[in-house]
Design an enzyme around this catalytic site. Sequence first.
Site, PDB file in Angstrom:
ATOM      1  N   CYS A   1      -4.863   2.107  -7.892  1.00 10.12           N
ATOM      2  CA  CYS A   1      -5.130   0.673  -8.081  1.00 10.12           C
ATOM      3  C   CYS A   1      -6.613   0.301  -8.143  1.00 10.12           C
ATOM      4  O   CYS A   1      -7.058  -0.254  -9.150  1.00 10.12           O
ATOM      5  CB  CYS A   1      -4.451  -0.128  -6.972  1.00 10.12           C
ATOM      6  SG  CYS A   1      -2.665  -0.076  -7.106  1.00 10.12           S
TER       7      CYS A   1
ATOM      8  N   ARG B   1       0.859  -1.191   0.000  1.00 14.35           N
ATOM      9  CA  ARG B   1       0.000   0.000   0.000  1.00 14.35           C
ATOM     10  C   ARG B   1       0.886   1.228   0.000  1.00 14.35           C
ATOM     11  O   ARG B   1       1.826   1.307   0.798  1.00 14.35           O
ATOM     12  CB  ARG B   1      -0.854   0.060   1.276  1.00 14.35           C
ATOM     13  CG  ARG B   1      -1.861  -1.026   1.449  1.00 14.35           C
ATOM     14  CD  ARG B   1      -2.291  -1.086   2.920  1.00 14.35           C
ATOM     15  NE  ARG B   1      -1.135  -1.329   3.787  1.00 14.35           N
ATOM     16  CZ  ARG B   1      -1.133  -1.177   5.106  1.00 14.35           C
ATOM     17  NH1 ARG B   1      -2.205  -0.766   5.735  1.00 14.35           N
ATOM     18  NH2 ARG B   1      -0.059  -1.432   5.825  1.00 14.35           N
TER      19      ARG B   1
ATOM     20  N   LYS C   1      -4.457 -11.314  -7.596  1.00 14.62           N
ATOM     21  CA  LYS C   1      -4.241  -9.878  -7.358  1.00 14.62           C
ATOM     22  C   LYS C   1      -5.541  -9.086  -7.585  1.00 14.62           C
ATOM     23  O   LYS C   1      -5.932  -8.246  -6.778  1.00 14.62           O
ATOM     24  CB  LYS C   1      -3.128  -9.374  -8.285  1.00 14.62           C
ATOM     25  CG  LYS C   1      -2.926  -7.881  -8.286  1.00 14.62           C
ATOM     26  CD  LYS C   1      -2.455  -7.348  -6.948  1.00 14.62           C
ATOM     27  CE  LYS C   1      -2.563  -5.838  -6.917  1.00 14.62           C
ATOM     28  NZ  LYS C   1      -2.205  -5.250  -5.645  1.00 14.62           N
TER      29      LYS C   1
ATOM     30  N   GLY D   1     -16.206   6.915   3.719  1.00 12.55           N
ATOM     31  CA  GLY D   1     -15.558   8.103   3.169  1.00 12.55           C
ATOM     32  C   GLY D   1     -16.205   8.535   1.872  1.00 12.55           C
ATOM     33  O   GLY D   1     -17.337   8.137   1.562  1.00 12.55           O
TER      34      GLY D   1
HETATM   35  P1  NAD Z   1       4.229   4.189 -11.872  1.00 14.34           P
HETATM   36  O1  NAD Z   1       3.550   4.881 -12.974  1.00 14.34           O
HETATM   37  O2  NAD Z   1       4.520   4.935 -10.599  1.00 14.34           O
HETATM   38  O3  NAD Z   1       5.620   3.614 -12.389  1.00 14.34           O
HETATM   39  C1  NAD Z   1       5.805   2.947 -13.598  1.00 14.34           C
HETATM   40  C2  NAD Z   1       7.181   3.337 -14.136  1.00 14.34           C
HETATM   41  O4  NAD Z   1       7.522   2.491 -15.221  1.00 14.34           O
HETATM   42  C3  NAD Z   1       7.271   4.762 -14.669  1.00 14.34           C
HETATM   43  O5  NAD Z   1       8.298   5.452 -13.977  1.00 14.34           O
HETATM   44  C4  NAD Z   1       7.611   4.591 -16.162  1.00 14.34           C
HETATM   45  O6  NAD Z   1       8.454   5.588 -16.646  1.00 14.34           O
HETATM   46  C5  NAD Z   1       8.287   3.237 -16.134  1.00 14.34           C
HETATM   47  N1  NAD Z   1       8.324   2.525 -17.428  1.00 14.34           N
HETATM   48  C6  NAD Z   1       7.305   2.293 -18.298  1.00 14.34           C
HETATM   49  N2  NAD Z   1       7.741   1.575 -19.359  1.00 14.34           N
HETATM   50  C7  NAD Z   1       9.067   1.323 -19.143  1.00 14.34           C
HETATM   51  C8  NAD Z   1      10.068   0.628 -19.872  1.00 14.34           C
HETATM   52  N3  NAD Z   1       9.799   0.007 -21.040  1.00 14.34           N
HETATM   53  N4  NAD Z   1      11.311   0.596 -19.370  1.00 14.34           N
HETATM   54  C9  NAD Z   1      11.597   1.205 -18.196  1.00 14.34           C
HETATM   55  N5  NAD Z   1      10.685   1.871 -17.451  1.00 14.34           N
HETATM   56  C10 NAD Z   1       9.435   1.931 -17.925  1.00 14.34           C
HETATM   57  O7  NAD Z   1       3.353   2.908 -11.550  1.00 14.34           O
HETATM   58  P2  NAD Z   1       3.222   2.120 -10.148  1.00 14.34           P
HETATM   59  O8  NAD Z   1       2.241   2.785  -9.264  1.00 14.34           O
HETATM   60  O9  NAD Z   1       4.582   1.800  -9.638  1.00 14.34           O
HETATM   61  O10 NAD Z   1       2.533   0.776 -10.661  1.00 14.34           O
HETATM   62  C11 NAD Z   1       3.250  -0.200 -11.386  1.00 14.34           C
HETATM   63  C12 NAD Z   1       2.423  -1.471 -11.428  1.00 14.34           C
HETATM   64  O11 NAD Z   1       2.279  -2.001 -10.109  1.00 14.34           O
HETATM   65  C13 NAD Z   1       0.993  -1.281 -11.955  1.00 14.34           C
HETATM   66  O12 NAD Z   1       0.615  -2.414 -12.681  1.00 14.34           O
HETATM   67  C14 NAD Z   1       0.181  -1.180 -10.680  1.00 14.34           C
HETATM   68  O13 NAD Z   1      -1.162  -1.583 -10.879  1.00 14.34           O
HETATM   69  C15 NAD Z   1       0.886  -2.148  -9.790  1.00 14.34           C
HETATM   70  N6  NAD Z   1       0.711  -1.890  -8.363  1.00 14.34           N
HETATM   71  C16 NAD Z   1       0.753  -0.620  -7.884  1.00 14.34           C
HETATM   72  C17 NAD Z   1       0.612  -0.381  -6.522  1.00 14.34           C
HETATM   73  C18 NAD Z   1       0.643   1.021  -5.978  1.00 14.34           C
HETATM   74  O14 NAD Z   1       0.274   1.204  -4.817  1.00 14.34           O
HETATM   75  N7  NAD Z   1       1.073   2.010  -6.740  1.00 14.34           N
HETATM   76  C19 NAD Z   1       0.448  -1.469  -5.635  1.00 14.34           C
HETATM   77  C20 NAD Z   1       0.447  -2.744  -6.141  1.00 14.34           C
HETATM   78  C21 NAD Z   1       0.577  -2.950  -7.512  1.00 14.34           C
END
Ligand code: NAD
Length: 438
Positions: free
Chosen positions: A263, A154, A207, A256
Amino acid sequence: MRIAMIGSGYVGLVSGACFAQFGHDVVCVDKEAAKIARLRQGEMPIYEPGLDKLVADNVRAGRLSFGTDLAAAVGDVDTVFIAVGTPTRRGDGHADLTYVYAAAAEIAEAIRGYTVVVTKSTVPVGTGREVARIIRETQPGAAFDVCSNPEFLREGAAIEDFMKPDRVVIGVESERAREVMSAIYRPLNLIQTPMVFTNIETAEVTKYAGNAFLATKITFINEIADLCEKVGADVHDVARGIGLDGRIGRKFLHPGPGFGGSCFPKDTLALAYTAREANAPQTIVEQVIEVNNARKRRMARKVIDFCGGSVAGLTVGVLGLTFKPNTDDMRDAPSLDIVPALQTAGARIVAFDPEGMEEAARMLPGMTFARTAYEAATDADVLVVITEWHEFRGLDPRRIRQLMRQPRIVDLRNIFNPEEMRGLGFAYEGVGRPAPRT
Ligand code: NAD
């Protein structure tokens, strides 16, 4: 182990730094050169409590580095994690897998020696197989296995969640890949973390099922809150009364303005889409999406009604803009529905958020930003709490009352005590709590 993390956003950066803390050699790659440049200078591109120290410690120890060259990073490691974004595809709600597949194609070119390619991004069922197909097609002789290892952290508590998870889910189909994944997560054996090994499809569905269930729980208590408001019941006591039942559990029963964030909105949509395609519609999840969207839209109406039917010409102080506390993440935040609707109704918005204002300035035009919560309250005709940042709970209500033009609060997170606020002379409205008997 040597690990390459592709994508250094909220998940990639936290996971990469935590794996380095486990003792692995990690290179975090991102195609955004500016992000990598900041990281190399020791600056965090996101706000996540404790992340700056964790990154600095592991960089100093020589276990964590950053780069933009995916091929160079992938060629040298045993395991590649894909942690790129999977936003909602425009038009149909499906997860946009462009970034995942582009990363897979680049990885495929760069693989040297046996490599485990792991999707950590949240991806619809079938994506792991497609990643394998892309790699096989691009480099037919490549020695690799694919694996699904969804992330459950989270934002705001990401490091703690990663280092002490409730469980780790790993979808894997060869003994060799299972051994690699076991070795990566071995440090968690010390705290006896349950490891759920399963097939790739199951990990992928797990997931989405997890997030959809949590989104449903929030939506359920929000609707119960609506009922409480109508009949003079208190939703917090209801939540406690049902949450103490071990079969239900107390978490995610806080009412809320509707769930938002990076997500739940996109993952519920993607699950509904995948399920319809598979001819197994998730009607509960579809209803949750609809109810939640309507709720977010309705919150501005709640403020307007509370102000006697109009906010035209009024100054609305807003506390909190991010989708939840302890993050700067504004993706799908309820404030993105509430603030523009109040502006359209003629209100002037003065907002304060401890970490989200830079991002909010891009997403919410026409708003004035305050430097403190008290400044947001100054000369306001009504104060609206949208995000429950911890520091708001400690505000001095007497001082707020003195600063406001009219002492009125709409507390969409129930952070204040209604009796106390009313006792101090505020007109106060929360969510799902009984109005005083007249
Ligand atoms: P984000 O947008 O913060 O980060 C993704 C990063 O990937 C960006 O910095 C982007 O520039 C980079 N990127 C994209 N294509 C690329 C490539 N070909 N080579 C190198 N870098 C590349 O996204 P996030 O929040 O970290 O989420 C990532 C994944 O994890 C998603 O699928 C999301 O659903 C999942 N997720 C997110 C969370 C959360 O709380 N944010 C929790 C669990 C799962």
